[in-house]
Design an enzyme around this catalytic site. Structure first.
Site, mmCIF file in Angstrom:
data_model
loop_
_atom_site.group_PDB
_atom_site.id
_atom_site.type_symbol
_atom_site.label_atom_id
_atom_site.label_comp_id
_atom_site.label_asym_id
_atom_site.label_seq_id
_atom_site.Cartn_x
_atom_site.Cartn_y
_atom_site.Cartn_z
ATOM 1 N N GLY A 26 0.827 -1.203 0.000
ATOM 2 C CA GLY A 26 0.000 0.000 0.000
ATOM 3 C C GLY A 26 0.860 1.251 0.000
ATOM 4 O O GLY A 26 2.035 1.218 0.393
ATOM 5 N N PHE B 219 1.283 9.113 4.348
ATOM 6 C CA PHE B 219 2.396 9.001 5.291
ATOM 7 C C PHE B 219 3.608 8.364 4.633
ATOM 8 O O PHE B 219 4.747 8.738 4.897
ATOM 9 C CB PHE B 219 1.958 8.180 6.504
ATOM 10 C CG PHE B 219 2.992 8.072 7.600
ATOM 11 C CD1 PHE B 219 3.113 9.063 8.557
ATOM 12 C CD2 PHE B 219 3.829 6.972 7.672
ATOM 13 C CE1 PHE B 219 4.061 8.958 9.563
ATOM 14 C CE2 PHE B 219 4.779 6.860 8.679
ATOM 15 C CZ PHE B 219 4.896 7.857 9.628
ATOM 16 N N ASP C 119 -11.011 10.553 10.662
ATOM 17 C CA ASP C 119 -10.786 10.187 9.257
ATOM 18 C C ASP C 119 -11.376 8.810 8.960
ATOM 19 O O ASP C 119 -10.706 7.943 8.401
ATOM 20 C CB ASP C 119 -9.287 10.216 8.939
ATOM 21 C CG ASP C 119 -9.008 10.278 7.440
ATOM 22 O OD1 ASP C 119 -9.918 10.681 6.679
ATOM 23 O OD2 ASP C 119 -7.894 9.934 7.013
#
Length: 831
Positions: free
Chosen positions: A491, A495, A608
């Site tokens: 992924g 970040f 989020d």
């Protein structure tokens, strides 16, 4: 300051002197594929698309094993013919002038070609290999699909390849390949916040959006390069903050600006959106924001267009431009062009994050002289295709390079500019030394008020007040990920990359690594560790450890075999989730959120919630993840005052307007997740001009359908036949309650959890009764029992919350879940 203004004036003067020679749009190559006739196309004045069978040259294409299909039922003559390829084939052009070319592919997805899947590529721009035309390439069978690319092509042969996927075939209705004006796209532009991007022209650019802000649709016959500009209405986040300016009757004064009529046509600059304020004082209000759905974690060339048709006098308006919430620039039209009605544009390279949303905002500036407003005329967004291989470095000046066309004038002005820039740079360098040295201490390792700062050593963590038992040495993480092998990437997010790894104890983990030494995301890194080191819950992703050495920020989590919830909903080759699986996943996520809100002292607000932050283990058990934006709710307070963060489409509108974050903000986001699970479509669809406006935003569309009694029309077709109508009704009611505009009208996550468990029981039993409903149908006493118990839904929740709030170490493992409560009530087949 005076020197900078002088330099800006000289740069603008220089650009006017060195403006490119007059440009005449070429008449080649415009190809009518599969045809032996020439076609004059409406919307392309003075342009003829020539049949590929009779093109006089310089053009060649693959004729072997290609065939022509004809469909006279299509009204537009250009799309009545198409060339079809059963094997890799090409069109080859002889390019006599190097430069930026506009390349447009025309496809009409008629019944004859609706099953085609293929790739388009060129010898140089391999990035186009991922371009496909699937069966659903257009929502309107009467509209063509036109994809536009900008390519830097050299002299000589230029080939476009069409490669069928597997046993499928490729097709093309029409092609455009023509030279753009000189300096149409720069090779180097600013990258917010303070960097520059060099090498744009070495990549292909794909046009994603071309927006006429505040105006009507601009069709190719009204554009100088046969472009289409669509209205901005569906991209406005809060339309009440914006108003359309009165269209200007005067032609934009291109002669005084830094753009030509080929950069954008007059209709774009004659309309605008401005702030919906009285403009009399500096307002304390939200900005005007447009949000665009773009590719995740990609770079985009962004061009914003301005023309002051709003101000009443020169210099009366100064305002701010914001890009993606992390960059702002003061816009002073008077300083840039000096007069009203003079168009100008600004270019940027903007990185998108994992959310796939790009926001562009305008807002007033307190530096404005007498009118506190802001305006915008147009937006263009082009994706920079492929992996970047260019150098990004700090941009220490605002210098612009222009071609020298006169040795005397050019040499003189270059000398003046060089001297001026040297003075400015020298002054800035003195200032920047302190900044750069300070950043070594405060940028990444957690700063100190001590003048000596806190410089991180090689093997000692400088993250304060954290559980040191969770520290994992960098060498072990290197070994676990085979030195961060790209093959182990599972992924990519805002970040950093996420890798699959195996620790020396044999545990499989997910390793999230920030860009080494970047210093970006330190607050999120710290927040994630502080939260996850204190809580444990079967529906929250567990933190295995972290690494904070060698300028690294690394988080190590339990590995979630099945990936994200979104991975299983749409745009996927994975098997569809059943309705029962979806209910159980939603129940699990709601349980984890409920524990966040009530199980820790003071409560935690996630901030989020979205389907990419709900992960699934090997048994499809849901776990909430990514706590980098989370906030602790202070004791005895109803909300947290904080800046706006989150993901567009899931963002609580009340939080967006007031900047007051509450637990109910998570509830709203979870309501959007429920609709996404039900409908299996993105929460925002803004790239499809054929989509009705009311369907762009999933939350608005879902509520509209529910209120009209059309809920069944939006259900994911793959599960439509298996959903019990009572279960669907309860699920939809729950989502609607979550999405209430006022947070006080939304339920708690505990109530949401109960309602979802109820929806699951209804799916299993097929029976439904409203609370307080008299028994007028056949039902068991057990079913009546649940109606009695369901009445005070808060009663059980209070008991449960009291248990959860006893301490941060509570894991919720020993508490009865809602499903167990149902089981104790013995409702038919309840689990």
């Amino acid at each position: 300051m005076q020197m900078e203004k002088l330099l800006l004036f000289l740069l603008l003067f220089f650009s006017i002197l060195l403006s490119p020679a007059a440009y005449t749009p070429p008449d080649h190559f415009f190809i009518n594929c599969g045809s032996d006739t020439n076609t004059n196309v409406s919307g392309y004045p003075n342009r003829t698309f020539i049949g590929d069978l009779i093109y006089p040259g310089p053009l060649s294409f693959t004729k072997q094993k290609s065939k022509v299909i004809t469909n006279s039922q299509i009204s537009d003559v250009l799309y009545q013919t198409a060339r079809v390829f059963k094997q890799q084939s090409f069109y080859e052009f002889d390019i006599d002038t190097a430069g930026i070319y506009l390349v447009r592919f025309h496809f009409f997805n008629s019944t004859d070609v609706s099953t085609a899947v293929f790739y388009v590529s060129t010898a140089r721009f391999s990035q186009l290999k991922n371009f496909t035309v699937p069966r659903s390439s257009t929502n309107d069978s009467n509209s063509p699909l036109i994809d536009e690319f900008l390519l830097n092509i050299t002299q000589g042969k230029f080939s476009i390849y069409f490669t069928p996927h597997g046993s499928s075939f490729a097709f093309i209705n029409a092609l455009e390949v023509f030279l753009a004006p000189a300096n149409f796209i720069p090779d180097k532009v600013p990258t917010p916040p303070n960097k520059s991007y060099s090498g744009i022209l070495s990549h292909a650019l794909q046009t994603i959006y071309r927006i006429n802000v505040g105006g009507e649709k601009v069709t190719p016959d009204n554009d100088t390069l046969w472009r289409t500009w669509i209205p901005d209405d569906k991209f406005l986040y809060n339309s009440s903050m914006a108003k359309k300016s009165t269209p200007s009757s005067a032609r934009p004064n291109y002669e005084k600006g830094n753009v030509t009529v080929y950069i954008a046509p007059a209709p774009v600059y004659k309309t605008a959106i401005e702030m919906n304020t009285n403009g009399s004082n500096y307002p304390d209000t939200s900005n005007v924001t447009w949000s665009f759905n773009v590719s995740k974690n990609s770079r985009h060339f962004v061009r914003v267009h301005f023309c002051n048709i709003v101000g009443k006098s020169v210099g009366s308006i100064i305002f701010n431009l914001y890009l993606n919430g992390n960059y702002s620039r003061k816009i002073d039209p008077h300083e840039i062009v000096g007069e009203l009605g003079v168009p100008f544009c600004l270019d940027f390279v903007v990185d998108s994050d994992e959310s796939g949303a790009m926001n562009i905002s305008i807002g007033p500036s307190k530096d404005s002289l007498d009118t506190y407003t802001a305006f915008l005329n147009g937006v263009e967004i082009m994706e920079i295709m492929g992996e970047s291989s260019v150098v990004i470095k700090p941009d220490k000046s605002t210098k612009t390079v222009f071609p020298v066309v006169g040795p005397v004038v050019g040499g003189l002005l270059v000398c003046v500019l060089a001297v001026g820039l040297f003075i400015v740079l020298k002054k800035r360098k003195r200032t920047s030394v302190k900044t750069s040295v300070w950043s070594l201490f405060s940028g990444h390792g957690g700063g100190s008020s001590d003048s000596k700062g806190t410089y991180r050593t090689i093997n000692v963590s400088q993250v304060p007040n954290l559980n040191l038992s969770l520290i994992i040495p960098f060498t072990e993480i290197q070994s676990a990920t085979k030195n961060f092998d790209e093959k182990l990437v599972i992924g990519r997010g805002g970040f950093g990359n996420v890798y699959r790894g195996i620790l020396k104890n044999g545990l499989t983990v997910a390793v999230k690594r920030s860009q080494p030494g970047s210093g970006q995301g330190f607050d999120e890194f710290l927040t994630e560790i502080m939260i996850l080191s204190k809580i444990r819950h079967r529906h929250l992703v567990s933190l295995i450890g972290y690494c904070d050495e060698r300028f690294e920020m690394i988080l190590v989590y339990e590995f979630m075999e099945k990936g994200t919830l979104r991975d299983h909903l749409y745009n996927t080759d994975l098997p569809f989730l059943s309705w029962k699986q979806r209910l159980e996943i939603c129940i699990g996520a709601a349980s984890g959120l409920n524990y966040l809100h009530k199980g820790s002292t003071g409560g935690i607000i996630h901030r989020d919630i979205k389907t990419t932050n709900i992960l699934l283990d090997e048994n499809f058990n849901a776990k909430v993840a990514d706590f980098g934006l989370s906030k602790s709710a202070p004791l005895n307070e109803t909300h947290v005052n904080t800046g706006i963060k989150g993901t567009f489409g899931y963002l609580d509108p009340e939080y967006f307007q007031t900047q007051q974050l509450t637990e109910k903000s998570d509830v709203y986001s979870f309501g959007v997740v429920l609709l996404e699970v039900l409908c299996a479509r993105p929460v925002i669809i803004s790239r499809d001009p054929q989509l009705p406006m009311e369907q762009v935003n999933l939350a608005e569309w879902g509520l509209l359908c529910h209120r009209k009694g059309l809920l069944d029309t939006i259900v994911d077709p793959s599960i439509k036949g298996e959903i019990n109508l009572n279960s669907l009704r309860k699920f939809a009611e729950t989502a609607e309650k979550c999405l209430q505009e006022d947070s006080v009208d939304r339920p708690s996550m505990g109530d949401v959890l109960w309602d979802l468990e109820y929806a699951l029981q209804l799916q299993q039993t097929g029976l439904y009764r409203e609370p307080h409903e008299d028994s007028t149908i056949e039902a068991t006493s057990d079913l009546q029992m649940i109606n009695v118990q369901r009445l005070p839904s808060h009663s059980l929740q209070i008991e449960r919350d009291e248990l959860l709030i006893l301490g941060e170490s509570i894991t919720d493992e020993s508490l009865p879940s809602a499903s167990e409560v149902f089981s104790q009530l013995r409702i038919n087949n309840a689990r």
